[in-house]
Design a protein around this motif. Sequence first.
Motif, PDB file in Angstrom:
ATOM      1  N   ILE A 529       0.797  -1.257   0.069  1.00  0.00           N
ATOM      2  CA  ILE A 529       0.029  -0.029  -0.006  1.00  0.00           C
ATOM      3  C   ILE A 529       0.866   1.215   0.026  1.00  0.00           C
ATOM      4  CG2 ILE A 529      -2.156   1.198   1.056  1.00  0.00           C
ATOM      5  CD1 ILE A 529      -2.472  -1.469   2.869  1.00  0.00           C
ATOM      6  N   TRP A 530       0.695   2.257  -1.041  1.00  0.00           N
ATOM      7  CA  TRP A 530       1.480   3.425  -1.035  1.00  0.00           C
ATOM      8  C   TRP A 530       0.306   4.481  -0.814  1.00  0.00           C
ATOM      9  CZ3 TRP A 530       2.414  -0.455  -4.356  1.00  0.00           C
ATOM     10  CH2 TRP A 530       3.902  -1.001  -4.468  1.00  0.00           C
ATOM     11  N   VAL A 531       0.516   5.580  -0.089  1.00  0.00           N
ATOM     12  CA  VAL A 531      -0.045   6.494   0.140  1.00  0.00           C
ATOM     13  C   VAL A 531       0.468   7.996  -0.286  1.00  0.00           C
ATOM     14  CG1 VAL A 531      -1.411   8.311   1.962  1.00  0.00           C
ATOM     15  CG2 VAL A 531      -1.240   5.663   2.326  1.00  0.00           C
ATOM     16  N   ALA A 543       0.532  -4.999   4.263  1.00  0.00           N
ATOM     17  CA  ALA A 543      -0.279  -5.947   5.216  1.00  0.00           C
ATOM     18  C   ALA A 543       0.003  -7.341   4.659  1.00  0.00           C
ATOM     19  CB  ALA A 543      -1.960  -5.560   4.955  1.00  0.00           C
ATOM     20  N   ASP A 544      -0.278  -8.397   5.856  1.00  0.00           N
ATOM     21  CA  ASP A 544       0.201  -9.760   5.646  1.00  0.00           C
ATOM     22  C   ASP A 544      -1.322 -10.376   5.088  1.00  0.00           C
ATOM     23  OD1 ASP A 544       1.038 -12.118   5.540  1.00  0.00           O
ATOM     24  OD2 ASP A 544       1.608 -12.253   7.783  1.00  0.00           O
ATOM     25  N   GLN A 591     -18.939  -8.147  10.310  1.00  0.00           N
ATOM     26  CA  GLN A 591     -17.753  -8.945  10.484  1.00  0.00           C
ATOM     27  C   GLN A 591     -16.542  -8.641   9.290  1.00  0.00           C
ATOM     28  OE1 GLN A 591     -18.117 -13.009  11.229  1.00  0.00           O
ATOM     29  NE2 GLN A 591     -16.053 -13.452  11.139  1.00  0.00           N
ATOM     30  N   LYS A 592     -17.298  -9.176   7.980  1.00  0.00           N
ATOM     31  CA  LYS A 592     -16.449  -9.155   6.757  1.00  0.00           C
ATOM     32  C   LYS A 592     -15.794  -7.690   6.762  1.00  0.00           C
ATOM     33  CE  LYS A 592     -17.008 -13.513   6.475  1.00  0.00           C
ATOM     34  NZ  LYS A 592     -15.650 -14.498   6.752  1.00  0.00           N
ATOM     35  N   PHE A 593     -16.639  -6.776   6.573  1.00  0.00           N
ATOM     36  CA  PHE A 593     -16.479  -5.400   6.325  1.00  0.00           C
ATOM     37  C   PHE A 593     -15.278  -4.686   7.212  1.00  0.00           C
ATOM     38  CE2 PHE A 593     -20.549  -4.648   3.891  1.00  0.00           C
ATOM     39  CZ  PHE A 593     -19.757  -4.777   2.519  1.00  0.00           C
ATOM     40  N   LYS A 598      -9.651  -3.821   8.104  1.00  0.00           N
ATOM     41  CA  LYS A 598      -8.466  -3.978   9.101  1.00  0.00           C
ATOM     42  C   LYS A 598      -7.090  -4.098   7.942  1.00  0.00           C
ATOM     43  CE  LYS A 598      -6.505  -7.239  12.503  1.00  0.00           C
ATOM     44  NZ  LYS A 598      -6.717  -8.007  13.426  1.00  0.00           N
ATOM     45  N   LEU A 599      -7.452  -4.825   7.103  1.00  0.00           N
ATOM     46  CA  LEU A 599      -6.573  -5.192   5.702  1.00  0.00           C
ATOM     47  C   LEU A 599      -6.225  -3.984   4.802  1.00  0.00           C
ATOM     48  CD1 LEU A 599      -7.646  -8.864   4.542  1.00  0.00           C
ATOM     49  CD2 LEU A 599      -5.382  -8.117   5.841  1.00  0.00           C
TER      50      LEU A 599
END
Length: 876
Positions: A529-531, A543-544, A591-593, A598-599
Motif C-alpha cells: 500500500i502506497w499513500v 499488510a500480511d 464482521q467481513k467489512f 483491517k487489511l
Amino acid sequence: MRDRKLSLTVLITLILTVSQPIANLPPLFEASQVLAQTPADRKAEADRLLQQGNEQLQISQVQAALQSWQQALIIYREIKDRKGEGNTLVAQGVAYLFLGDNASAIASLEQGLVIARETNNQDLEKIAEESLQYAKNRSPRRVEADRLLAQGMEQHKISQFEAALQSFQQALIIYREIKDRVGEAATLGNLGLTYSYVGDYAKAIEYQQQALAITREIKDRQNEGLTLGNLGIAYSFLGDYSKAIEYYQQSLAIAREIKDRQNEGQILDNLGNAYSSLGDYSKVIEYYQQSLAIAREIKDRKGEGLTLGNLGIAYRKLGDYTKAIEYYQQSLAIAREFKDRNSEGAALGNLGLAYSYLGDYAKAIEYQQQSLAIAREIKNRLGEGQSLSNLGLVYQESGKLTEAETTLRTAIEVLESLREQLGKNDSYKVSIFEEQARTYRTLQQVLIAQNKTKEALEISERGRSRAFVELLTSRLSDKNIDQIPEKPTLSLLQQSAKQQNATLVEYSIIYDSFKIQGKQETQESELYIWVIKPTGEVTFRKADLKPLWQKENTTLDKLVTTSRNFIGATSTPFRGGIIPRENPDKSKAKQKFQQLHKLLIEPIADLLPKQETEKVIFIPQSSLFLVPFPALQDADGKYLIEKHTILTSPSIQVLDFTHKQKQRIGTKPIEGKDTLIVGNPTMPFLAPKIGETPQQLTPLPGAEQEAIAISKLLKAEPLIGKKATIATVVQRLPQARFVHLATHGLFDDIQGLNSGIALTPSGKDDGLLTASEILDLKLNAELVVLSACDTGRGRLTGDGVIGLSRSLISAGVPSVLVSLWSVPDTPTALLMTEFYQNLQKNPDKAQALRQAMLTTMKKSPNPVNWAAFTLIGEAE
C-alpha cells in the motif's frame, strides 16, 4: 471436387491446425520417410534434412521446411540420388501450393514428376500428377486466397495477430466469392484460433462454430474432428474446462473412428492440459502417457518432445522435481536432435524452473541463461521476455537482488516492446498484458526487499492499466498516430495528487510460491500500500495476506465476495443468471467489512486526511475493484464514508488523463438543455445464455420515477419508455454535458466489452448499448451517471475492469458514476435525487455523492441500498 483431393487432404488439414501437428499426410511424406533409411553419411544427412522438412511442415513452419528441402536437394543431386531428389522436389511443390506460389509449385512438381516416372515411383508419380493438375486448374482468385491464408498462418506463428486476422478476412472474402466451401471452413477455423489467442473468445467460438457447420455439411470427418478440438481450445482459454473437455472428447472419438493417430495424440495432450488446469493430475498423467505412446508408435518425434515437456510440467506441479527434470531432459534431447532452437529454449527454461524449486540456484541460473541466449539468437522477443522474467525470479530467490532488479527491468522493456507492436488494438494489449503482470509484481518485491519503496511505486503504477493509458494517450493526441505514454515517474504521480488535491491510495497484491503438502503452489503473500498526500509526500505500508489462506481457508478475493454476499448484493452478468449469494446477514456482513477495513485501511489510517470533506482516491487492483469502500467499517462500526470523501481510479496515470479531459471540456453549471436523461426504456428481449430463448428484461418503475424527479430538478425533458431508443440516445450523447441513464445494466465478466445498458430496441438493434459501441464514440459529457445494475463491473484484468466505465472514460468523459451490484429500485431513486440536489448547490461530485449516501443510509441502513455506487475520475 474430387480433383482437389490432394489439396483437401494436405492444405486444409494444415490450415485448420495452426497450433497442432498435421494428421494424415499423403503418401509422399510416408514414402520420403521410408526412403530416409540408408547408412551412407551424405545420404543420411540428406534424408535427415528431408525428414526435418516434413516435421517442420507438420507444425506449419513452411518456410523453414523449404529451406531444409533445398539443402537436401543439393546433397541428393551431388550424390546422384534420383529418388531422394524426386521426393524433395514434389515436397517443395506441395509446400509452394500452401504458400499460393503457383509458378514455383508447377516448376518443382514438373521436375519431380519426370524423376518419379524415371524411377518408377508410382506413389510419387500419382501425387505429383494430382498436385500439378490442381496447380494448373487453380484460378488466380483461388491462388490469391491460398496465398493470403498461408500468409496469415505465418503471421500467426510469429504472434503478428492483427496482421494475421486481416489476411484471413481477405482470404475469407475470396473463398466465399468463388464458393470454395473447404477454403471457407479452413479460413474460419484459422480466424477462430487467432481470436482465441488475442482474447476475443466470443468471436473465436463464433468462427469455429461456422467452420464446424461447413465441415459437417461437406461430410469432412477429419476436419470436423480438428474443428471440435479447436473449439475445445477456445473454451480452455475461457477457463470453461468442462466444456473444453466435452469438445475434446468429441474430437477424440472422430480421430479414433477415422484412425487419425496424430490428431488423437494431440487431443489426448490437450485433454491433459485441461485436466492440469483443474488440478486432476492423475488424469493429466494418464492422458499425457497415452499421447506419448502414440507419438512413439507413429514416430512423431516432435510430438513426443512436446508431450515429454508437458509430463515434466505435470510432475513439477506435483512436487516431483526429479521426475520433472528427467522428462525435461528427454524433451531437450529431441529438440536438439531436430535443431529446433525454439523448443530447446523452452526445455532449458523449464529445467531452470525445476532446479530453482529444488533450491539449486546455480543450475537454475545456468539453464535460464542458456534459454535466454537461444531466444536472443533466434530473435524470439516473447521468449526473451519470458526467459528474462524467469532469470530475474531465480536471482530474487537466490538473494541476488541487484542482478534480479537489472534483469527484471530488462524483461519489462522487452515485454513492453511487444505491446507496442500491437499498434492501436486495445483488446490485444489487454490480453497480452495478462501474461506479463507477474514480472511487474516480482520487480516490486525485489525493490521493496532493497527498501526502494518509491521505485516500487513507479513499477506498481507501470504494471497496471497500461493498455488503458496507451488508449487514452492515443485518444487525446491531435495526431493520428500511435503515441507511447510517458513512463510513470514519481514526480508525475506526485503531481497528480497535487492536481486532484486528494490523498491517493494505491494497492498492489503480491503473490509468492509456497510449498504446501509437498507441492509448490502460488498464493497471496502481501498487500503493498502506497499513500501519496496532496503535498507529494509518499509513504509505504503493507499488510500480511498469508493468514487468510493459512488459518481461515479463504483468500482476499473470497473475502470481498462474502462481504458483498452478506449484505444481500447480487449481480446479473450478461452471460445469464444471478450470481449465487448467502442470505443477508447483518452481523456477518459487519464482521467481513471490518476484516476488510483491517487489511485495507488500518495500516494507513493515520495517513488519511482528518477532515471528512477532504478527498481520498483509492487505486484498487484485481478483486479490490469490487470492494464497496464506503461500506468498510472500523472496530467501532463506523463506516468509511462517514469519515472520508471517496473516489476510485484504475491507476494514477488514468487520473492524469481524466484531469486533462476535464480541462478540455471545462466546467459549467448543470442545466436542463445540456442534459440527457433516460428512465425505464421499453425493455429489450435478451437471451440469458447462448442458445436460450430471449426473454424481456423486467420494467423498472422506480427508474422511471427517478428520471422524472431528476428531470424536474434539472428542468430537462426525459426519454421515457418508447422514446429511449438506442438511435435517439446515441444521437444525443455527443452533445450532452450531463448524462443520466436509469435502466438495466448487464455485465460480461468474460468479454467485458459486451457489457451494456438496456435501451428501447428500434427494430435494427437488440436494444443493448454495449461498452464496445461506447468506445467508438467521442463524448463531451462532464459527468455520466449509470444508474443501473453492475455498471462498474466487467472483465477483471491486470489492466483494470474492462467494461462500461473504461469505455466512457476512453470516449472522453472525465467523471463516471457506476454501480458494483444490482441496485434496489426505490433506495437508488432516493440516492440519485439527493445526489443531483447536492450537485446543484456544490459542483463537487464526490461531496454530492457522499452526502447522498449519508442521507440514504438513514432511511435504508443496509449498505446494499446505498454503498453500490463509486465515482471514477474527477470530483469537480
